[in-house]
Design an enzyme around this catalytic site. Structure first.
Site, PDB file in Angstrom:
ATOM      1  N   SER A 571       0.846  -1.187   0.000  1.00  0.00           N
ATOM      2  CA  SER A 571       0.000   0.000   0.000  1.00  0.00           C
ATOM      3  C   SER A 571       0.890   1.248   0.000  1.00  0.00           C
ATOM      4  O   SER A 571       1.752   1.365  -0.869  1.00  0.00           O
ATOM      5  CB  SER A 571      -0.931  -0.069   1.205  1.00  0.00           C
ATOM      6  OG  SER A 571      -2.037   0.749   1.024  1.00  0.00           O
ATOM      7  N   ASP A 652      -8.314  -5.212  -6.044  1.00  0.00           N
ATOM      8  CA  ASP A 652      -7.945  -4.013  -5.290  1.00  0.00           C
ATOM      9  C   ASP A 652      -8.377  -2.796  -6.095  1.00  0.00           C
ATOM     10  O   ASP A 652      -7.624  -2.255  -6.888  1.00  0.00           O
ATOM     11  CB  ASP A 652      -6.437  -3.975  -5.022  1.00  0.00           C
ATOM     12  CG  ASP A 652      -6.086  -2.878  -4.029  1.00  0.00           C
ATOM     13  OD1 ASP A 652      -6.971  -2.047  -3.732  1.00  0.00           O
ATOM     14  OD2 ASP A 652      -4.943  -2.852  -3.548  1.00  0.00           O
ATOM     15  N   HIS A 684      -7.162  -5.797  -1.582  1.00  0.00           N
ATOM     16  CA  HIS A 684      -5.931  -5.162  -1.095  1.00  0.00           C
ATOM     17  C   HIS A 684      -5.132  -6.133  -0.229  1.00  0.00           C
ATOM     18  O   HIS A 684      -3.934  -6.004  -0.068  1.00  0.00           O
ATOM     19  CB  HIS A 684      -6.338  -3.923  -0.296  1.00  0.00           C
ATOM     20  CG  HIS A 684      -5.246  -2.932  -0.072  1.00  0.00           C
ATOM     21  ND1 HIS A 684      -4.457  -2.450  -1.093  1.00  0.00           N
ATOM     22  CD2 HIS A 684      -4.814  -2.307   1.054  1.00  0.00           C
ATOM     23  CE1 HIS A 684      -3.584  -1.577  -0.604  1.00  0.00           C
ATOM     24  NE2 HIS A 684      -3.780  -1.479   0.697  1.00  0.00           N
TER      25      HIS A 684
END
Ligand SMILES: *[C@@H]1O[C@H](CO)[C@@H](O)[C@H](O)[C@H]1NC(C)=O
Ligand SMILES: *[C@@H]1O[C@H](CO)[C@@H](O)[C@H](O)[C@H]1NC(C)=O
Ligand SMILES: *[C@@H]1O[C@H](CO)[C@@H](O)[C@H](O)[C@H]1NC(C)=O
Ligand SMILES: *[C@@H]1O[C@H](CO)[C@@H](O)[C@H](O)[C@H]1NC(C)=O
Ligand SMILES: *[C@@H]1O[C@H](CO)[C@@H](O)[C@H](O)[C@H]1NC(C)=O
Ligand SMILES: *[C@@H]1O[C@H](CO)[C@@H](O)[C@H](O)[C@H]1NC(C)=O
Ligand SMILES: *[C@@H]1O[C@H](CO)[C@@H](O)[C@H](O)[C@H]1NC(C)=O
Ligand SMILES: *[C@@H]1O[C@H](CO)[C@@H](O)[C@H](O)[C@H]1NC(C)=O
Ligand SMILES: *[C@@H]1O[C@H](CO)[C@@H](O)[C@H](O)[C@H]1NC(C)=O
Ligand SMILES: *[C@@H]1O[C@H](CO)[C@@H](O)[C@H](O)[C@H]1NC(C)=O
Ligand SMILES: *[C@@H]1O[C@H](CO)[C@@H](O)[C@H](O)[C@H]1NC(C)=O
Length: 720
Positions: A571, A652, A684
């Protein structure tokens, strides 16, 4: 306990003692524990996966809150989705059974006694997959309950199994926010429903059925929805102890969901005589005072006279300080009124998460991140503005807790070395440890605090920054181990002393690394200034902090081999590894691992969380002074040269896979050793256990090859 120490000692002697990805992933996972009203026993769920049989087994277990003894509750885990203790009783339970013989796709509600769960009685048949049960016992003895489900625009609960297959798959949109997290939006929205189980008919469901509590709320832009997706659940709503008033959370109805985070708490009478109204919305005293952001955790006091909740200030910032508020509730005269709106300890520089009232209603227990540990705190209603609560817990992180009748806390915790601890924290500060998974789970045998360290160093803004260090279980003095430098996501997040099944630092360390996990500018739990300072600075202060942290390790931790280190992150941590790849620090690592991170910031508008990038990149993509171009890793491709492993998952939607593919294509075209791993069925996070094992195996294979860890497979043997 002694038995497992024996195993651990034997394994340590062979040098083989370590926790593998397979052990971590197949070890039992325990939920937090919920005590019965008298606080004598607590219920939790357990689930574990067998790689051997490719099956998952689960159980509902009972924890004796005095002795720590754990027994099976006898509740059938394959049928029982969730259980609530019946208020006013010690052994009564009410639960949701995930099947419904009358309505496929529906569920049923059952009432029983935990001492004889097999004698439970079906009390209500619900025609949709409702979940998130909250229950109150009224003075008449009728039970009032809340549940939630997706609902059609007309308010009727939505049961996907009752819907005929559509003739086409097209989905048409004319507003931003067509999808979020891992779902494309459809016309249905989540809603909270209320129902009554009548005492005079063996708790049969009142003939009025369930009422959608969001019905009748007018909106201009965004249809009200509760729980707030994708992570909202039953803590997004509450019912007063006498069952007369409900509260729920919904995003602001006059703002669009892509550009704003604002959400408000609605209150309404359970009898449906008035439509629910948001009391901290745009026309409120809270809003006038500048508190316009996301709200959460509406929680009634034990006597129902007050409601506590938290709210952030900024209406498009998701990592502002979450401050605690209390209001008085009054009923009668057609609706629910509030008065005496009051912030509690508003100057305390921490963000409140879960909220639990003390039994006497005079104070509130909260949990908050504080120096890489989530801890419990207590705030009296009489607290001054400048009040700073004391830390009630230490070392391990609180996952959640419940307040027992004598005001002690039943805490469910975890840390780097335990996936679940249960303990009772008495008012005088003494702890009664009931359970630690490390004592009983063979996969965790031998884990302990001895592998865990912290250090502080001065960051780019002159602030003392915190970093975790996790050593291998079989760490030997005077030996060096390659560095695994792990950057956290967010960027408003933290590397903390918590058990994780996704980024488990002990599992990484036990491959033969020293894990160093810094908390640079942007991190949470160290005061709002550090968190806020990353605004418009994604590649500046935090990058400098990460460089300074690396230099600290090289200079001061003699057991770390920084010449053969790797860096990894997901991320925002993935963005940072991409940024590092284009900058000098990238040359200090043998390999880089990037999971679902931004590589090209100019593509950021494919995300749906526009509030986030507008805040963090200091404006929209077309605003002058915004920092998309300034902090674009793709502007530094000329310097990319370190082998890189790229993970990017198809579901995602906030960080589309095209970002990972673009990065991989650049690396490949430049002839830089690289691999691309995609999970078409993951968002994610990599949640499926078999997928996660593959993720760990392939990433470790790759980094172990480049860092020269003995026994690593040949990372170049993949072919085409
Ligand atoms: C797998 O199944 C076999 C046969 O049912 C059983 O004996 C074994 O204990 C199972 N293994 C695990 C890890 O559950
Ligand atoms: C609910 O409360 C009423 C009134 O106090 C009481 O008579 C009844 O036993 C309670 N019911 C349950 C299930 O606890
Ligand atoms: C769950 O419901 C099914 C019917 O839908 C029933 O056969 C089963 O016994 C129930 N189990 C429990 C634990 O309530
Ligand atoms: C609401 O809409 C759904 C889907 O069109 C329909 O099946 C249902 O009957 C409607 N409910 C009411 C009360 O009109
Ligand atoms: C139970 O009470 C409800 C009102 O709360 C009433 O409508 C219903 O008729 C009663 N049922 C029985 C079996 O007495
Ligand atoms: C919603 O709007 C309708 C139409 O303007 C109005 O009749 C109704 O009273 C409004 N409801 C609420 C709760 O404001
Ligand atoms: C928490 O632990 C740290 C380190 O062991 C210690 O210095 C500190 O005094 C402890 N604080 C409390 C409140 O127990
Ligand atoms: C580690 O090295 C130091 C100094 O070189 C030495 O004094 C010490 O005995 C060594 N420790 C071990 C466990 O080998
Ligand atoms: C190493 O630690 C010392 C003592 O804490 C500190 O003064 C020094 O700055 C550190 N070195 C680096 C490169 O950070
Ligand atoms: C840009 O960031 C600064 C703080 O770094 C902030 O004060 C300002 O409001 C931001 N501007 C925009 C357009 O977001
Ligand atoms: C590449 O790195 C060198 C050395 O730090 C630097 O001078 C140059 O500006 C960098 N180029 C790019 C495109 O980032």
């Amino acid at each position: 306990m002694a038995r497992y120490l024996g195993i651990a000692a034997a394994l340590a002697a062979t040098g083989a003692f370590a926790i593998t990805p397979e052990q971590m992933l197949s070890a039992p996972r325990r939920s937090t524990a919920t005590p019965n009203p008298s606080g004598e026993v607590a219920l939790f769920s357990l689930s574990e996966y067998s790689f051997e049989n490719q099956t998952r087994s689960s159980a509902w277990q009972l924890l004796d809150v005095k002795t720590g003894e754990i027994t099976d509750s006898g509740l059938d885990p394959s049928a029982v989705n969730e259980v609530v203790w019946l208020p006013g009783t010690d052994t009564g339970i009410i639960y949701i059974n995930g099947t419904n013989d009358e309505t496929p796709g529906g569920v049923t509600i059952w009432i029983g006694d935990i001492k004889k769960p097999s004698e439970s009685k079906l009390v209500a048949s619900l025609d949709a997959p409702f979940s998130g049960l909250r229950v109150a016992n009224t003075s008449s003895g009728d039970l009032h309950f809340l549940v939630n489900s997706l609902a059609y625009p007309n308010g009727t609960a939505y049961n996907p199994e009752s819907v005929p297959a559509p003739r086409h798959s097209g989905q048409l949109y004319e507003n931003i926010y067509p999808r979020h997290w891992d779902k494309w939006l459809t016309k249905e929205r989540y809603a909270v429903f209320g129902g009554a189980l009548l005492a005079n008919s063996s708790y049969g469901l009142a003939h009025t059925g369930l009422r959608n509590l969001l019905q009748g709320i007018n909106f201009t832009v965004t249809r009200p929805e509760s729980p707030v997706q994708p992570f909202g659940g039953s803590t997004d709503y509450d019912i007063s102890a006498d069952g007369s008033v409900f509260a729920f959370l919904s995003k602001a109805t006059h703002l669009n969901k892509a550009d704003f985070t604002a959400s408000y708490i609605y209150l309404g009478p359970f009898d449906g005589s008035e439509v629910a109204v948001a009391f901290n919305g745009p026309d409120s005293e809270a809003s006038a005072g500048g508190h316009k952001g996301a709200s959460g955790s509406p929680t009634f006091s034990p006597d129902g006279s007050k409601l506590a909740y938290f709210q952030l200030d900024g209406d498009y910032y998701e990592s502002d300080r979450a401050k605690l508020y209390v209001v008085d509730i009054s009923t009668g005269y057609g609706g629910v009124g509030i008065s005496n709106w009051k912030p509690l300890a508003p100057e305390w520089d921490r963000s409140v998460s879960s909220i639990h009232w003390a039994p006497d209603g005079e104070s509130i227990f909260v949990s908050a991140e504080d120096y890489a540990i989530t801890r419990a705190f207590n705030i009296p209603l009489s607290a001054e503005e400048s009040f700073v609560p004391e830390r009630l817990t230490n070392v391990t992180s609180v996952a959640d807790f419940s307040v027992l009748p004598d005001s002690s806390l039943l805490v469910s915790a975890s840390s780097i070395w335990t996936s679940r601890d249960f303990y009772v924290l008495k008012s005088d500060g003494t702890q009664n440890v009931l359970f630690s998974s490390t004592d009983v789970d063979e996969a965790l045998a031998g884990l302990g605090q001895h592998t865990y360290e912290e250090f502080f160093y001065t960051g780019s803004l002159g602030i003392e920054l915190h970093s975790l260090v996790v050593k291998p279980s079989n760490f030997v003095q005077n030996k060096t181990y390659p560095l695994a430098y792990i950057i956290h996501g967010g960027p408003q997040g933290s590397n903390g002393n918590v058990w994780s099944t996704r980024w488990n630092f002990q599992v990484w360390a036990d491959q033969g690394y020293i894990v160093v996990a810094p908390n640079p500018t942007g991190s949470t739990g160290f005061g709002q200034y550090l968190t806020d300072a990353i605004e418009g600075e994604w590649g500046s202060y935090p990058y400098e902090d990460v460089v300074l942290g690396w230099e600290y390790v090289k200079d001061n931790l003699s057991f770390v081999d920084t010449d053969n280190g790797i860096v990894a992150g997901a991320s925002y941590g993935g963005f940072m590894t991409n940024w590092i790849q284009g900058h000098d620090l990238g040359r200090e690592f043998k390999a880089i691992v990037t999971h679902d991170g931004i590589s090209n910031t100019l593509g950021a508008y494919t995300s749906e969380e526009l509030w986030f990038i507008r805040h963090d990149f200091n404006g929209t993509i077309y605003d002058e002074g915004a920092t998309y171009e300034k902090f674009n890793p793709f502007n530094h491709i000329a310097n990319f040269s370190t082998p890189q492993f790229v993970v990017h998952n198809t579901l995602d939607y906030r960080l589309p896979e095209s970002d990972g593919l673009g990065l991989f294509n650049v690396l490949q075209t430049k002839g830089i050793p690289s691999r691309f791993l995609n999970f078409p069925d993951e968002n994610h996070h990599v949640l499926n256990v078999e997928n996660s094992l593959f993720w760990h195996t392939e990433i470790f294979n790759w980094i172990n090859h480049y860092s020269g860890i003995e026994g690593a497979l040949d990372a170049l043997a993949i072919g085409d």
